[in-house]
Design a protein around this motif. Structure first.
Motif, PDB file in Angstrom:
ATOM      1  N   MET A   1       0.836  -1.195   0.000  1.00  0.00           N
ATOM      2  CA  MET A   1       0.000   0.000   0.000  1.00  0.00           C
ATOM      3  C   MET A   1       0.870   1.243   0.000  1.00  0.00           C
ATOM      4  O   MET A   1       1.620   1.482   0.935  1.00  0.00           O
ATOM      5  CB  MET A   1      -0.907   0.005   1.236  1.00  0.00           C
ATOM      6  CG  MET A   1      -1.810   1.208   1.321  1.00  0.00           C
ATOM      7  SD  MET A   1      -2.784   1.216   2.831  1.00  0.00           S
ATOM      8  CE  MET A   1      -4.109   2.274   2.329  1.00  0.00           C
ATOM      9  N   LEU A   2       0.808   2.020  -1.094  1.00  0.00           N
ATOM     10  CA  LEU A   2       1.593   3.244  -1.256  1.00  0.00           C
ATOM     11  C   LEU A   2       3.066   2.968  -0.948  1.00  0.00           C
ATOM     12  O   LEU A   2       3.645   3.529  -0.032  1.00  0.00           O
ATOM     13  CB  LEU A   2       1.052   4.355  -0.341  1.00  0.00           C
ATOM     14  CG  LEU A   2       1.371   5.794  -0.756  1.00  0.00           C
ATOM     15  CD1 LEU A   2       0.792   6.112  -2.127  1.00  0.00           C
ATOM     16  CD2 LEU A   2       0.832   6.784   0.250  1.00  0.00           C
ATOM     17  N   ARG A   3       3.682   2.093  -1.727  1.00  0.00           N
ATOM     18  CA  ARG A   3       5.061   1.658  -1.478  1.00  0.00           C
ATOM     19  C   ARG A   3       6.084   2.730  -1.847  1.00  0.00           C
ATOM     20  O   ARG A   3       7.160   2.804  -1.265  1.00  0.00           O
ATOM     21  CB  ARG A   3       5.331   0.364  -2.244  1.00  0.00           C
ATOM     22  CG  ARG A   3       6.670  -0.291  -1.937  1.00  0.00           C
ATOM     23  CD  ARG A   3       6.764  -0.651  -0.464  1.00  0.00           C
ATOM     24  NE  ARG A   3       8.044  -1.215  -0.127  1.00  0.00           N
ATOM     25  CZ  ARG A   3       8.248  -2.516   0.064  1.00  0.00           C
ATOM     26  NH1 ARG A   3       7.250  -3.361  -0.028  1.00  0.00           N
ATOM     27  NH2 ARG A   3       9.430  -2.966   0.379  1.00  0.00           N
ATOM     28  N   PHE A   4       5.769   3.559  -2.841  1.00  0.00           N
ATOM     29  CA  PHE A   4       6.683   4.647  -3.175  1.00  0.00           C
ATOM     30  C   PHE A   4       5.901   5.776  -3.846  1.00  0.00           C
ATOM     31  O   PHE A   4       4.772   5.587  -4.321  1.00  0.00           O
ATOM     32  CB  PHE A   4       7.812   4.171  -4.091  1.00  0.00           C
ATOM     33  CG  PHE A   4       7.365   3.788  -5.475  1.00  0.00           C
ATOM     34  CD1 PHE A   4       7.283   4.732  -6.494  1.00  0.00           C
ATOM     35  CD2 PHE A   4       7.032   2.474  -5.767  1.00  0.00           C
ATOM     36  CE1 PHE A   4       6.870   4.379  -7.765  1.00  0.00           C
ATOM     37  CE2 PHE A   4       6.612   2.109  -7.040  1.00  0.00           C
ATOM     38  CZ  PHE A   4       6.533   3.069  -8.043  1.00  0.00           C
ATOM     39  N   LEU A   5       6.511   6.969  -3.873  1.00  0.00           N
ATOM     40  CA  LEU A   5       5.940   8.129  -4.549  1.00  0.00           C
ATOM     41  C   LEU A   5       7.026   8.760  -5.409  1.00  0.00           C
ATOM     42  O   LEU A   5       8.182   8.877  -4.987  1.00  0.00           O
ATOM     43  CB  LEU A   5       5.417   9.159  -3.548  1.00  0.00           C
ATOM     44  CG  LEU A   5       4.103   8.830  -2.825  1.00  0.00           C
ATOM     45  CD1 LEU A   5       3.841   9.862  -1.737  1.00  0.00           C
ATOM     46  CD2 LEU A   5       2.937   8.787  -3.812  1.00  0.00           C
ATOM     47  N   SER A   6       6.634   9.182  -6.609  1.00  0.00           N
ATOM     48  CA  SER A   6       7.570   9.838  -7.517  1.00  0.00           C
ATOM     49  C   SER A   6       6.932  11.135  -8.017  1.00  0.00           C
ATOM     50  O   SER A   6       5.786  11.136  -8.461  1.00  0.00           O
ATOM     51  CB  SER A   6       7.888   8.915  -8.702  1.00  0.00           C
ATOM     52  OG  SER A   6       8.728   9.572  -9.629  1.00  0.00           O
ATOM     53  N   GLY A   7       7.650  12.233  -7.900  1.00  0.00           N
ATOM     54  CA  GLY A   7       7.106  13.512  -8.353  1.00  0.00           C
ATOM     55  C   GLY A   7       8.107  14.630  -8.187  1.00  0.00           C
ATOM     56  O   GLY A   7       9.285  14.399  -7.888  1.00  0.00           O
ATOM     57  N   LYS A   8       7.638  15.876  -8.372  1.00  0.00           N
ATOM     58  CA  LYS A   8       8.511  17.040  -8.255  1.00  0.00           C
ATOM     59  C   LYS A   8       8.526  17.538  -6.807  1.00  0.00           C
ATOM     60  O   LYS A   8       7.493  17.629  -6.147  1.00  0.00           O
ATOM     61  CB  LYS A   8       8.034  18.163  -9.179  1.00  0.00           C
ATOM     62  CG  LYS A   8       8.913  19.412  -9.140  1.00  0.00           C
ATOM     63  CD  LYS A   8       8.483  20.445 -10.160  1.00  0.00           C
ATOM     64  CE  LYS A   8       8.857  20.006 -11.560  1.00  0.00           C
ATOM     65  NZ  LYS A   8       8.613  21.086 -12.562  1.00  0.00           N
ATOM     66  N   VAL A   9       9.710  17.857  -6.329  1.00  0.00           N
ATOM     67  CA  VAL A   9       9.874  18.350  -4.968  1.00  0.00           C
ATOM     68  C   VAL A   9       9.444  19.815  -4.911  1.00  0.00           C
ATOM     69  O   VAL A   9      10.009  20.669  -5.598  1.00  0.00           O
ATOM     70  CB  VAL A   9      11.334  18.205  -4.503  1.00  0.00           C
ATOM     71  CG1 VAL A   9      11.499  18.764  -3.090  1.00  0.00           C
ATOM     72  CG2 VAL A   9      11.772  16.744  -4.554  1.00  0.00           C
TER      73      VAL A   9
END
Length: 203
Positions: free
Chosen positions: A1-9
């Motif tokens: 469940m929600l193992r990682f997040l990728s996006g702009k800081v």
């Protein structure tokens, strides 16, 4: 469940990171290494763990799966919740925390803000079971413990898998070998590792 997040800081304040993931702003409390990976305006990928408590949900961010696994093990200790476990990993790299616990170094653990003497003792006592099966519980690859190498070689490879550099390990193992620590017979890989961790702590 929600193992990682990728996006702009979006922002980084100490170890609090705001990540823009497809227009949604996620606030993550990160480890020191996790926060160091984040630069405002740049993309980042953080391993995560979503925890629910009486105070509400908390989202934690990690540099890699190894940090996340250690975090989850720390939270199994009585009195250590998610925020205290994160504070421990914020204060020191995962491999250093592992070395302190394996060596029962409560003096180093109590220097972490929020960790008292009793908590440090519980960490060393209750986390000990995770070190008994070192090959699996600390995410060392199974091939580390295959035959064909000496127990000392296996131990060195195990510590490298935990993040220690070859350059700092070689003099430690040379010193241990020169001190005839195995005069009564070859030590097991786990015994070599514990001796090496104690020596690394002194350096």
């Amino acid at each position: 469940m929600l193992r990682f997040l990728s996006g702009k800081v979006v922002s980084v304040f100490d170890t609090l990171v705001v990540l823009d993931v497809n227009g949604m702003g996620f606030e993550l409390l990160c480890t020191g290494r996790g926060a160091e990976m984040c630069r405002e305006g740049e993309n980042a990928l953080l391993v995560t763990h979503l925890q629910f408590s009486e105070a509400g949900p908390s989202l934690f961010g990690f540099a890699d799966d190894r940090e996340r696994d250690l975090f989850l093990k720390l939270t199994t200790v009585k009195g250590v919740g998610g925020k205290m476990a994160m504070n421990i990993l914020k204060s020191a790299p995962a491999e250093r925390v592992v070395s302190w616990i394996a060596a029962s170094d409560t003096d180093s653990l109590v220097k972490i803000p929020g960790v008292g003497r009793k908590t440090a003792e519980r960490l060393c006592f209750e986390m000990h079971r995770h070190f008994e099966g070192l090959g699996t519980d600390l995410n060392l690859s199974p091939e580390v413990f295959t035959s064909g190498e000496t127990h000392m070689d296996i131990a060195m490879e195990g510590l490298r898998s935990l993040g220690f550099a070859q350059a700092e390990l070689l003099p430690v193992f040379r010193k241990l070998k020169a001190g005839n620590v195995s005069a009564d017979g070859d030590l097991s890989p786990e015994q070599w590792i514990r001796l090496a961790l104690k020596e690394l702590k002194r350096n």
